[in-house]
Design a protein around this motif. Sequence first.
Motif, short mmCIF file in Angstrom:
data_model
loop_
_atom_site.label_atom_id
_atom_site.label_comp_id
_atom_site.label_asym_id
_atom_site.label_seq_id
_atom_site.Cartn_x
_atom_site.Cartn_y
_atom_site.Cartn_z
N GLN A 228 26.73 46.94 40.59
CA GLN A 228 27.46 47.49 41.73
C GLN A 228 28.14 46.38 42.53
N GLY A 229 27.46 45.24 42.61
CA GLY A 229 28.05 44.10 43.30
C GLY A 229 29.30 43.60 42.58
N ALA A 230 29.21 43.54 41.25
CA ALA A 230 30.36 43.10 40.47
C ALA A 230 31.53 44.06 40.66
N GLU A 231 31.23 45.34 40.65
CA GLU A 231 32.30 46.34 40.81
C GLU A 231 32.96 46.21 42.19
N ALA A 232 32.14 46.02 43.23
CA ALA A 232 32.68 45.86 44.58
C ALA A 232 33.56 44.61 44.67
N LEU A 233 33.11 43.53 44.08
CA LEU A 233 33.85 42.27 44.14
C LEU A 233 35.17 42.38 43.37
N PHE A 234 35.13 42.94 42.17
CA PHE A 234 36.35 43.04 41.37
C PHE A 234 37.33 44.05 41.97
N ASN A 235 36.82 45.13 42.55
CA ASN A 235 37.71 46.09 43.21
C ASN A 235 38.40 45.45 44.42
N TYR A 236 37.64 44.65 45.17
CA TYR A 236 38.22 43.92 46.31
C TYR A 236 39.34 43.00 45.82
N ALA A 237 39.07 42.24 44.74
CA ALA A 237 40.06 41.29 44.24
C ALA A 237 41.30 42.03 43.75
N ALA A 238 41.12 43.19 43.11
CA ALA A 238 42.27 43.97 42.65
C ALA A 238 43.14 44.41 43.84
N ARG A 239 42.49 44.79 44.94
CA ARG A 239 43.26 45.18 46.14
C ARG A 239 44.05 43.99 46.68
N TYR A 267 35.83 45.18 36.13
CA TYR A 267 36.60 44.06 35.60
C TYR A 267 37.88 44.52 34.92
N ALA A 268 37.81 45.64 34.23
CA ALA A 268 39.01 46.17 33.58
C ALA A 268 40.08 46.50 34.63
N GLY A 269 39.64 47.03 35.78
CA GLY A 269 40.59 47.34 36.85
C GLY A 269 41.24 46.10 37.42
N LEU A 270 40.47 45.02 37.55
CA LEU A 270 41.03 43.76 38.02
C LEU A 270 42.04 43.22 37.01
N ARG A 271 41.70 43.30 35.74
CA ARG A 271 42.61 42.83 34.70
C ARG A 271 43.93 43.63 34.75
N GLU A 272 43.80 44.93 34.95
CA GLU A 272 44.99 45.79 35.02
C GLU A 272 45.85 45.43 36.23
N ALA A 273 45.22 45.22 37.39
CA ALA A 273 45.97 44.87 38.60
C ALA A 273 46.72 43.55 38.41
N CYS A 274 46.06 42.58 37.80
CA CYS A 274 46.70 41.28 37.56
C CYS A 274 47.90 41.42 36.63
N ALA A 275 47.75 42.22 35.58
CA ALA A 275 48.86 42.43 34.64
C ALA A 275 50.03 43.12 35.33
N GLU A 276 49.75 44.10 36.17
CA GLU A 276 50.80 44.82 36.90
C GLU A 276 51.59 43.89 37.82
N CYS A 277 50.92 42.96 38.45
CA CYS A 277 51.52 42.14 39.51
C CYS A 277 51.93 40.75 39.05
N GLY A 278 51.81 40.47 37.76
CA GLY A 278 52.20 39.16 37.25
C GLY A 278 51.31 38.04 37.73
N VAL A 279 50.02 38.35 37.91
CA VAL A 279 49.03 37.36 38.36
C VAL A 279 48.17 36.95 37.18
N GLU A 280 47.95 35.66 37.03
CA GLU A 280 47.08 35.19 35.95
C GLU A 280 45.62 35.46 36.30
N LEU A 281 44.90 36.02 35.35
CA LEU A 281 43.45 36.18 35.48
C LEU A 281 42.81 35.09 34.63
N MET A 282 42.37 34.03 35.29
CA MET A 282 41.78 32.89 34.58
C MET A 282 40.28 33.07 34.49
#
Length: 312
Positions: A228-239, A267-282
Amino acid sequence: MGLAIDAACDVSQAFLHKHGISVMPITVKVDGDTFMDDREPGDLQRFIARRLGSRSHSAETEPCPVAEVQKLFLDKLVLEQDCVFCLTITATRSPINAHVNQASFAILKNYRQVREQAGTPGPFMMRVIDTRNIFAGAAPVIVEASRMIAAGEAPAAIRERLLYVAEHCYGYMLPRDLYYLRARAKKKNDRSVSLLTAMLGSALDVKPILRCFRGETGPVGKVRGFDQGAEALFNYAARRVREGLLVPVVCVSYGGDLAVLDQLPGYAGLREACAECGVELMEAPMSITGMVNVGEGAVTLGLAAEEHDAGF
């Protein structure tokens, strides 16, 4: 121009090789064994395979000493580059920044003779930058430095921009084992994680989300369970990605097999947000130093954005 970082700055190995970045190593001693934390895969995999991050709270870390920093520069970097930016994790958490600043005096005093003997003309310049963050939180400054060097920007402009980015870097950490984290914190006289927090975390499976911002570290949220912590953190980063970043990169480091990241909720949602916005997910392996201090299986995440509330 070139870059040197300390080993506790989490960026990918591919990124280091692509940009020819030098690493100032950290010596780690665990159970009578010595590891050279220089972000190379060999010792890192040996450390992970032996699961030393799950029982190493008595480990000792020794940041690159002043003499070794001087040697790295005078034997190598002053001959290869005319200007080097040295990026370190926050000076509030490690003496490496102080070591590099101290070493710079001897380097700048002695480089002329070294360059003249090698037939290398002209002056040498070095600039030490405190990223004011830790682990993956240092990555946006490093990525921005690489971009500006590749673009041929002037050293003064690079320094000014890096100092600004460092002031706006957010580094987050989600630990798996609070007792381990507290044991390490107590050993270093760090009161960021209290005994009460550790006890509650064990009893209720409550995990804190810790943040480093402008050199200060502390909890900004708590969740029930690591997933749940990972999901909260990745959702925040996607926003934050969708709202806009100062540097188009989100760095996620993990204390173990990086394949685990794709299995974590959000994590999949963060990856999707980065792809949409042209942000590198390192994706980067957490340094041995990082795992020694926060335990294996921890996640850290770094991004640079305008000042905002965490919202956890």
